[in-house]
Every structure is written in structure tokens, then in C-alpha cells.
Design a protein around this motif. Structure first.
Motif, mmCIF file in Angstrom:
data_model
loop_
_atom_site.group_PDB
_atom_site.id
_atom_site.type_symbol
_atom_site.label_atom_id
_atom_site.label_comp_id
_atom_site.label_asym_id
_atom_site.label_seq_id
_atom_site.Cartn_x
_atom_site.Cartn_y
_atom_site.Cartn_z
ATOM 1 N N ARG A 29 5.138 0.935 -8.520
ATOM 2 C CA ARG A 29 3.949 -0.112 -8.348
ATOM 3 C C ARG A 29 3.948 -0.832 -7.200
ATOM 4 N NH1 ARG A 29 2.450 -2.034 -14.451
ATOM 5 N NH2 ARG A 29 2.233 -0.465 -15.496
ATOM 6 N N LEU A 30 4.629 -0.370 -5.888
ATOM 7 C CA LEU A 30 4.422 -0.869 -4.670
ATOM 8 C C LEU A 30 3.382 -0.016 -3.585
ATOM 9 C CD1 LEU A 30 8.334 -1.571 -4.133
ATOM 10 C CD2 LEU A 30 6.367 -3.193 -4.461
ATOM 11 N N LEU A 31 3.561 1.148 -3.783
ATOM 12 C CA LEU A 31 2.507 2.063 -2.609
ATOM 13 C C LEU A 31 2.486 3.392 -3.150
ATOM 14 C CD1 LEU A 31 1.732 1.352 0.436
ATOM 15 C CD2 LEU A 31 3.686 2.615 0.961
ATOM 16 N N ASP A 32 1.229 3.562 -3.299
ATOM 17 C CA ASP A 32 0.694 5.036 -3.847
ATOM 18 C C ASP A 32 0.421 5.789 -2.549
ATOM 19 O OD1 ASP A 32 0.573 3.812 -6.397
ATOM 20 O OD2 ASP A 32 -1.678 3.231 -6.446
ATOM 21 N N LEU A 33 0.951 7.078 -2.610
ATOM 22 C CA LEU A 33 0.848 7.879 -1.490
ATOM 23 C C LEU A 33 0.466 9.227 -1.930
ATOM 24 C CD1 LEU A 33 4.438 6.686 -0.016
ATOM 25 C CD2 LEU A 33 2.044 6.240 1.188
ATOM 26 N N PRO A 34 0.222 10.184 -0.791
ATOM 27 C CA PRO A 34 -0.026 11.601 -1.456
ATOM 28 C C PRO A 34 1.130 12.239 -1.837
ATOM 29 C CG PRO A 34 -1.269 10.825 0.771
ATOM 30 C CD PRO A 34 -0.050 9.830 0.373
ATOM 31 N N ALA A 35 1.111 13.414 -2.349
ATOM 32 C CA ALA A 35 2.271 14.232 -2.787
ATOM 33 C C ALA A 35 2.783 14.763 -1.623
ATOM 34 C CB ALA A 35 1.622 15.712 -3.474
ATOM 35 N N GLY A 36 4.060 14.717 -1.488
ATOM 36 C CA GLY A 36 5.107 15.155 -0.380
ATOM 37 C C GLY A 36 5.194 13.827 0.395
ATOM 38 N N TYR A 49 -10.246 9.357 5.596
ATOM 39 C CA TYR A 49 -9.557 9.741 4.066
ATOM 40 C C TYR A 49 -8.406 8.855 3.760
ATOM 41 C CZ TYR A 49 -6.287 11.395 7.945
ATOM 42 O OH TYR A 49 -5.479 11.299 8.923
ATOM 43 N N PRO A 50 -8.093 8.577 2.615
ATOM 44 C CA PRO A 50 -7.071 7.697 2.066
ATOM 45 C C PRO A 50 -5.747 8.109 2.502
ATOM 46 C CG PRO A 50 -7.744 9.040 0.476
ATOM 47 C CD PRO A 50 -8.628 9.422 1.405
ATOM 48 N N VAL A 51 -4.885 7.214 2.824
ATOM 49 C CA VAL A 51 -3.354 7.542 3.362
ATOM 50 C C VAL A 51 -2.542 6.754 2.540
ATOM 51 C CG1 VAL A 51 -1.582 7.541 5.076
ATOM 52 C CG2 VAL A 51 -4.069 8.040 5.661
ATOM 53 N N ALA A 52 -2.699 5.714 2.133
ATOM 54 C CA ALA A 52 -1.823 4.737 1.119
ATOM 55 C C ALA A 52 -2.588 3.626 0.605
ATOM 56 C CB ALA A 52 -0.810 4.106 2.023
ATOM 57 N N ARG A 53 -2.413 3.063 -0.637
ATOM 58 C CA ARG A 53 -2.902 2.177 -1.198
ATOM 59 C C ARG A 53 -1.645 1.183 -1.944
ATOM 60 N NH1 ARG A 53 -6.210 4.767 -5.789
ATOM 61 N NH2 ARG A 53 -4.050 5.237 -6.483
ATOM 62 N N ASN A 54 -1.925 -0.181 -1.654
ATOM 63 C CA ASN A 54 -1.086 -1.268 -2.111
ATOM 64 C C ASN A 54 -0.998 -1.329 -3.542
ATOM 65 O OD1 ASN A 54 0.291 -3.323 -2.454
ATOM 66 N ND2 ASN A 54 -0.759 -4.829 -0.718
ATOM 67 N N ALA A 55 -0.170 -0.836 -4.311
ATOM 68 C CA ALA A 55 -0.082 -1.019 -5.668
ATOM 69 C C ALA A 55 0.492 -2.236 -6.206
ATOM 70 C CB ALA A 55 0.707 0.188 -6.221
ATOM 71 N N PRO A 114 -0.177 7.626 -8.223
ATOM 72 C CA PRO A 114 0.482 6.249 -8.619
ATOM 73 C C PRO A 114 1.912 6.290 -8.392
ATOM 74 C CG PRO A 114 -0.973 7.321 -10.223
ATOM 75 C CD PRO A 114 -0.890 8.295 -9.470
ATOM 76 N N ASP A 115 2.168 5.138 -7.676
ATOM 77 C CA ASP A 115 3.512 4.800 -7.868
ATOM 78 C C ASP A 115 4.253 4.322 -8.968
ATOM 79 O OD1 ASP A 115 6.298 4.190 -6.795
ATOM 80 O OD2 ASP A 115 5.554 2.317 -5.381
ATOM 81 N N PRO A 116 5.226 5.062 -9.537
ATOM 82 C CA PRO A 116 5.886 4.442 -10.900
ATOM 83 C C PRO A 116 6.385 3.026 -10.515
ATOM 84 C CG PRO A 116 7.304 6.428 -9.819
ATOM 85 C CD PRO A 116 5.859 6.005 -8.941
#
Length: 448
Positions: free
Chosen positions: A46-53, A398-404, A42-44
């Protein structure tokens, strides 16, 4: 036997148990993803959730002033491509899918405007070697519903109008629309605003150019029956460089013998020989192309033909969905096809769905591009949460990004679709748009 989103994502290492959000955040006991880059965090902000790194930078946001002073950043950010610029910089050409009701038009700039009554077009962002935006200006104006497009081997952008509106119609345009326009990112005034009429007048979505033969492939986004066609344009001057497509050529449409509707194909790996049939009237002067008579054998249609991209020696193209209740031969939640011009075949590579999995992510694929690992990146344009997915060369998702960025109302969250996914020339940065509220992101991290 069809392959579902559930089985594709399970093959990618996602365990289907617990809440949907847990599948992609790694919470609530969900198993870690073993394909791709891991679970989304989760992006703190709240714009774009991404994998670690991975991290992102917001490059542009609709409503902010263009650095050129020409007006505000237009709305509805859609198709996009990245080009090399001097000093290890990057030029991004970005479409704006503006209809006559768009709140933020592409400013009409002299020398770059086709029809002053149309609100769509392209903007151009210039980034330096550090990824910092140094310029942002209009590259094409006065076009309508600029959805996707595609880059050329000579490093220009082909911007596609997803409309068939005529001059003097209900939209109030002064010119006919439904064309492809070439944009030169190095100097937009050099390309101007000239419709490539020989490439057909229809609801264009995306294009891809064969870098060896110069053939241009085009998708038609039609969701009302008769559905759209998949085209190829044979230029009079193949691979002739900037402006060469103005010399004209021949437009043909795909026929898969015995398959009038691609939706009926439900098994990934299924492959068919193809034929190419001349389009009777590419200008659609009296009848839209998809309604025209293609002679004995008819023509092959598909609902919502969208993304189109060259890679692996062929052209990948997407049917975003098909619904039997709207006239399609069968239901599906997204197909990715590969046309191999050397072998003269089309093959269904990936199938999203079926309807039993509508609560899972992965429906309605749209814009696509080649990923650094040789697979594909796919933008989602469906209901609920919106993702950028990777698809491996083996067809695993596989997921790469999610719109938050929640643009809904209290009690009814909503997220805008992704569009315009593309990579920097050095493959180290992924650029992608959130269509609404209109945001362009640069994503960096340990890309394979």
C-alpha cells in the motif's frame, strides 16, 4: 471543441464503466490499457501501485535520519533531478517545500545556508551502480518554499522559491525571498547559497534551460488574480557553466497578442505567435512583477503556472488549473503548453477537463519531465487519487503510477500529490516523490 480527460484516456484504451478504481486496476471487467504500460496493480504494501513488470524501491522517507548525521530527512519532498555520478552512480537533488510551519526543516549547515530563519532547501542523495543509497546530506538550506526548479546543461540544479516574503515580514525571515538558487550536486559547497537576483523575485515554480541558446524559462505559480507570468531570462553569459548566472542578464515576460489569459484557449493544437516584453523591475522592490505596468498591450497571465521542462526543441510548461470563480477567463483542469523559440510560437498541446469529468483522474498536472519514449511524464496534484501520468507525443494520456499510501483518516482517505518526477541518466529508472508524508521512490521496469 475541447478534448476532455475522458476522451484522452479513452483514446489510451481505458473503458469508462464501473468503479473508478477498476479503470486502473483491470478489475470489474475494465478493458486493458492499450497505450502505455497496462493497468495499475494494487501494491500489497500500500505504497505505490504500478503496472505489471514494474517494481519500486523506497530510497528515503521523511523523519528518518540523514546518513550525514546532520538531522532528519526534511518534509515536503518536491522538485528533483538526477545527475550522473562516478562509477555509473546517480546523484539526486531534491527540493523541500517547507514553509515556516514545516515539522521537519532542512538542517542549517554552515556554508550552505542563506537565511537561518527559513526552513526549506535541498537534500542530496547519492546512489551506487546498483541503485543503493550510499549518502544523503544537505545541499542547500535557509531558503523558503522550494517548490520545483530545473537542471542546467552544465549539470547543476536550479532550485526555485515559491514565495514573495520579505525580510521582517509576517514569516519572520531575516532575508528577502522569492529567488532561484543554483546547487552543484558534485560539490554543494562550491555553489553555496547565493540568490540569483537578476532572474527575478516572484513566486517561482520551475525553470527550463534552452541547451542551444542558454535562455532560461521560468514559471510563476500564482493562484490569486492577477495570475502568474511565463518568463524568459537572457543571461549575460549564456551557457557559461556553474556560477555563470550570477553575472546577471535581462528578464522578460511572455505576451500572446490578443490573449490576456491562457485559460480561454480550449482547443489542443491551437497555436499563437508570441512577444517578449522587458520586466520593468525584476527585483519587485515596490510592486510584485505580475502587478507591474507592461505598457500598451498588457501582458499574458495564467493561473497556477507550474511544471516547466525542455524537450522536442522547445519548452513545455503547465497551467495546473483555472477557475472562473477566482478570476480566470475560463475553467480548465490543466493545460500543457509548448513554446517553440525558433518559430516564436506557443501551442496548447494537452487539455485536461472539463468540469463534468472532475471525478475522473487527471486533474491539476504539476511537475513534468521528458519520458523515455519522447513524450512527457506528468505528476498529478489534485483531489482524490493521485497519479503519475504519461502523455504520448500524440497527446494521449495513460497511467504510470498511483499513490497507495493513505494519509487520511478513517472514512476520509487521502493521498499526497506526486512531485519531482525525473529519470536516471540511462533512462532505466524513474525517480518520483510522494510529497506527503515525504517519500522518494525509484521505479524500474520495461520502460520503452
Amino acid at each position: 471543441m475541447s478534448v476532455t480527460r475522458r476522451s484522452l484516456l479513452a483514446a489510451a484504451g481505458v473503458t469508462f464503466g464501473g468503479a473508478l478504481g477498476a479503470l486502473f486496476t483491470g478489475t470489474a471487467g475494465a478493458a486493458p490499457v492499450t497505450r502505455g504500460y497496462g493497468p495499475l496493480l494494487p501494491d500489497p504494501d500500500r505504497l505505490l501501485d504500478l503496472p505489471a513488470g514494474f517494481s519500486y524501491r523506497v530510497l528515503s522517507r521523511a523523519g528518518a535520519p540523514l546518513r550525514s548525521g546532520e538531522g532528519a530527512v526534511p518534509a515536503n519532498c518536491d522538485g528533483m533531478a538526477a545527475f550522473r555520478a562516478p562509477g555509473h552512480g546517480v546523484r539526486l537533488v531534491r527540493n523541500h517545500e517547507n514553509r515556516v510551519t514545516a515539522p521537519l526543516r532542512v538542517p542549517a549547515v554552515e556554508g550552505l545556508t542563506y537565511d537561518p530563519r527559513a526552513l526549506g532547501g535541498c537534500t542530496l542523495l547519492e546512489l551506487d551502480a546498483t541503485g543503493r543509497v550510499t549518502a544523503e546530506r544537505v545541499a542547500l538550506a535557509g531558503t523558503a518554499v522550494n517548490c520545483a526548479g530545473g537542471r542546467t546543461p552544465w549539470n547543476t540544479w536550479l532550485s526555485c522559491e515559491e514565495t514573495e516574503d520579505r525580510a521582517g515580514g509576517e514569516a519572520g525571515y531575516a532575508e528577502d525571498h522569492g529567488y532561484v538558487f543554483e546547487v552543484d550536486p558534485a560539490d554543494p559547497y562550491r555553489s553555496g547559497a547565493v540568490p540569483l537576483t537578476a532572474m527575478g523575485r516572484f513566486a517561482h515554480e520551475a525553470v527550463a534551460v534552452d541547451p542551444y541558446r542558454g535562455v532560461v524559462y521560468e514559471t510563476e505559480d500564482a493562484f490569486v488574480k492577477p495570475f502568474g507570468l511565463f518568463y524568459r531570462f537572457l543571461p549575460a553569459r549564456p551557457l557559461g557553466g556553474p556560477g555563470s548566472l550570477r553575472a546577471g542578464g535581462a528578464l522578460e515576460a511572455l505576451r500572446v497578442p490578443g490573449v490576456p489569459d491562457l485559460s480561454v484557449v480550449a482547443e489542443p493544437g491551437a497555436e499563437f505567435p508570441v512577444e517578449w516584453v522587458p520586466v520593468p523591475d525584476p527585483s519587485a522592490a515596490g510592486t510584485p512583477i505580475r502587478f507591474q505596468d507592461f505598457g500598451p498591450g498588457g501582458i499574458t497571465h495564467a493561473q497556477k503556472l507550474e511544471g516547466c521542462y525542455w524537450g522536442d526543441g522547445g519548452v513545455h510548461f503547465v497551467s495546473s488549473y483555472a477557475r472562473g470563480g477566482e478570476g480566470a477567463g475560463a475553467d480548465h483542469h490543466g493545460q500543457v503548453w509548448l513554446h517553440d523559440p525558433r518559430r516564436g510560437t506557443v501551442r496548447l498541446d494537452v487539455l485536461f477537463g472539463p468540469a463534468t469529468d472532475v471525478q475522473l483522474p487527471g486533474d491539476s498536472p504539476d511537475n513534468i519531465c521528458l519520458a523515455p519514449d519522447g513524450g512527457l511524464m506528468v505528476c498529478e496534484d489534485g483531489g482524490g487519487a493521485q497519479y503519475v501520468f504519461g502523455v504520448t507525443r500524440g497527446g494521449e494520456v495513460y497511467p504510470v503510477a498511483r499513490n497507495a499510501d493513505d494519509i487520511g483518516v478513517p472514512g476520509a482517505p487521502a493521498w499526497g500529490e506526486f512531485a519531482g518526477v525525473t529519470f536516471s541518466p540511462d533512462r532505466r529508472t524513474m525517480y518520483v516523490n510522494a510529497y506527503s508524508p515525504g517519500t522518494t521512490f525509484a521505479v524500474t521496469g520495461p520502460w520503452h
